[in-house]
Design a protein around this motif. Structure first.
Motif, PDB file in Angstrom:
ATOM      1  N   ARG A  70      23.296  85.740  19.989  1.00  0.00           N
ATOM      2  CA  ARG A  70      24.452  84.844  19.988  1.00  0.00           C
ATOM      3  C   ARG A  70      25.522  85.353  19.024  1.00  0.00           C
ATOM      4  NH1 ARG A  70      23.848  78.405  19.047  1.00  0.00           N
ATOM      5  NH2 ARG A  70      22.140  78.867  20.489  1.00  0.00           N
ATOM      6  N   GLU A  71      25.106  85.811  17.866  1.00  0.00           N
ATOM      7  CA  GLU A  71      26.058  86.318  16.877  1.00  0.00           C
ATOM      8  C   GLU A  71      26.709  87.612  17.343  1.00  0.00           C
ATOM      9  OE1 GLU A  71      23.880  86.680  13.283  1.00  0.00           O
ATOM     10  OE2 GLU A  71      23.618  84.521  13.008  1.00  0.00           O
ATOM     11  N   LEU A  72      25.944  88.445  18.051  1.00  0.00           N
ATOM     12  CA  LEU A  72      26.507  89.693  18.564  1.00  0.00           C
ATOM     13  C   LEU A  72      27.524  89.435  19.679  1.00  0.00           C
ATOM     14  CD1 LEU A  72      23.310  91.960  18.693  1.00  0.00           C
ATOM     15  CD2 LEU A  72      25.227  92.113  17.083  1.00  0.00           C
ATOM     16  N   LEU A  73      27.274  88.409  20.478  1.00  0.00           N
ATOM     17  CA  LEU A  73      28.182  88.096  21.583  1.00  0.00           C
ATOM     18  C   LEU A  73      29.433  87.359  21.125  1.00  0.00           C
ATOM     19  CD1 LEU A  73      25.691  86.914  24.372  1.00  0.00           C
ATOM     20  CD2 LEU A  73      26.992  89.053  24.319  1.00  0.00           C
ATOM     21  N   ALA A  74      29.351  86.687  19.994  1.00  0.00           N
ATOM     22  CA  ALA A  74      30.443  85.816  19.536  1.00  0.00           C
ATOM     23  C   ALA A  74      31.800  86.522  19.455  1.00  0.00           C
ATOM     24  CB  ALA A  74      30.081  85.186  18.202  1.00  0.00           C
ATOM     25  N   PRO A  75      31.913  87.702  18.811  1.00  0.00           N
ATOM     26  CA  PRO A  75      33.247  88.337  18.728  1.00  0.00           C
ATOM     27  C   PRO A  75      33.804  88.753  20.078  1.00  0.00           C
ATOM     28  CG  PRO A  75      31.532  89.791  17.860  1.00  0.00           C
ATOM     29  CD  PRO A  75      30.900  88.465  18.045  1.00  0.00           C
ATOM     30  N   PHE A  76      32.928  89.216  20.972  1.00  0.00           N
ATOM     31  CA  PHE A  76      33.398  89.616  22.301  1.00  0.00           C
ATOM     32  C   PHE A  76      33.896  88.406  23.091  1.00  0.00           C
ATOM     33  CE2 PHE A  76      30.217  92.804  21.098  1.00  0.00           C
ATOM     34  CZ  PHE A  76      30.958  93.962  21.266  1.00  0.00           C
ATOM     35  N   LEU A  77      33.193  87.298  22.975  1.00  0.00           N
ATOM     36  CA  LEU A  77      33.602  86.092  23.681  1.00  0.00           C
ATOM     37  C   LEU A  77      34.880  85.511  23.104  1.00  0.00           C
ATOM     38  CD1 LEU A  77      30.058  84.575  24.114  1.00  0.00           C
ATOM     39  CD2 LEU A  77      31.556  85.301  25.960  1.00  0.00           C
ATOM     40  N   SER A  78      35.024  85.599  21.799  1.00  0.00           N
ATOM     41  CA  SER A  78      36.264  85.146  21.169  1.00  0.00           C
ATOM     42  C   SER A  78      37.447  85.982  21.650  1.00  0.00           C
ATOM     43  CB  SER A  78      36.150  85.232  19.646  1.00  0.00           C
ATOM     44  OG  SER A  78      35.124  84.380  19.170  1.00  0.00           O
TER      45      SER A  78
END
Length: 246
Positions: A70-78
């Protein structure tokens, strides 16, 4: 109101009348090429939506299971949520052919919407159900079938209207910029270029109708899956009661 506004403007190059739009729409619906254009564009948008749906289900489930993911995906999703869609379209046009631009853009727009809604649905699963799965060592397949899949279906129902609408609009906007041949975007672009305002309004009506139909089909599919799950549960409960009575 449309007719009153048309009479107030009194300029066909700015606003088409309802009558002219209706006649143009009837003419377009009488041509087989219109349906091929709609199917070509909506097929690409549907494929992009389906691809993003599959990726979102996998990503949401993985993020729910592991906080690191979840933390790894967070910047890409933002980034996906914040970047202007026009910038994405232009960048994709530099990398790929315009013929597939609606596929990539529609998937790009739909993915974060579906992901966050599915992740929220998984997080709201009753903790007692998860404890029962662990205590009784329920196989992963059965756990997915009876617990996770219903939660995912509920999440998809919640996001269907927003995700499908955004997906269709983004796909059409991508075609309007890229202007691939035999696409809805090309038809809109040529209508604007040649100042065929009645034609522009007629194609807009077709796009709205196609988007609405796409949305209803998707919602119906989710309802069918939910109904099948309920029917299967009912049959299993019935069979279990019969065995106990026997």
């Amino acid at each position: 109101m449309w007719q009153m506004l048309y009479m107030a403007v009194d300029e066909p190059l700015l606003l088409a009348s309802p009558e002219d739009t209706f006649l143009c729409l009837c003419e377009l619906l009488g041509e087989s090429g219109t349906y091929l254009v709609v199917l070509r564009t909506m097929g690409k948008i549907l494929a992009g939506f389906a691809a993003s749906l599959g990726l979102a289900v996998f990503a949401a489930f993985a993020a729910w299971k592991a906080s690191l993911i979840r933390e790894l995906l967070a910047p890409f999703l933002s980034f996906m949520k914040a970047v202007p869609i026009a910038s994405v379209i232009i960048l994709l046009l530099a990398w790929f052919s315009s013929s597939g631009i609606s596929f990539f853009v529609s998937g790009f727009v739909a993915f974060p919407i579906i992901y966050f809604e599915l992740l929220s649905a998984l997080e709201h699963i009753d903790g007692k159900l998860l404890e029962l799965l662990a205590v009784y060592h329920v196989p992963e397949i059965r756990g997915f079938r009876y617990v996770y899949l219903p939660a995912l279906c509920d999440g998809l129902m919640q996001t269907a209207h927003v995700a499908v609408g955004m997906c269709v609009r983004a796909g059409i906007a991508a075609e309007l910029i890229g202007v691939p041949l035999h696409s809805l975007g090309e038809k809109l672009y040529k209508s604007k270029l040649y100042l065929e305002i009645d034609d522009l309004f007629a194609w807009t009506v077709i796009i709205v109708a196609a988007g609405f139909l796409f949305e209803r089909i998707f919602v119906r599919c989710i309802m069918l899956i939910t109904g099948m799950l309920s029917d299967a549960d009912g049959r299993e409960n019935s069979n279990g009661n019969k065995e106990e009575n026997a």
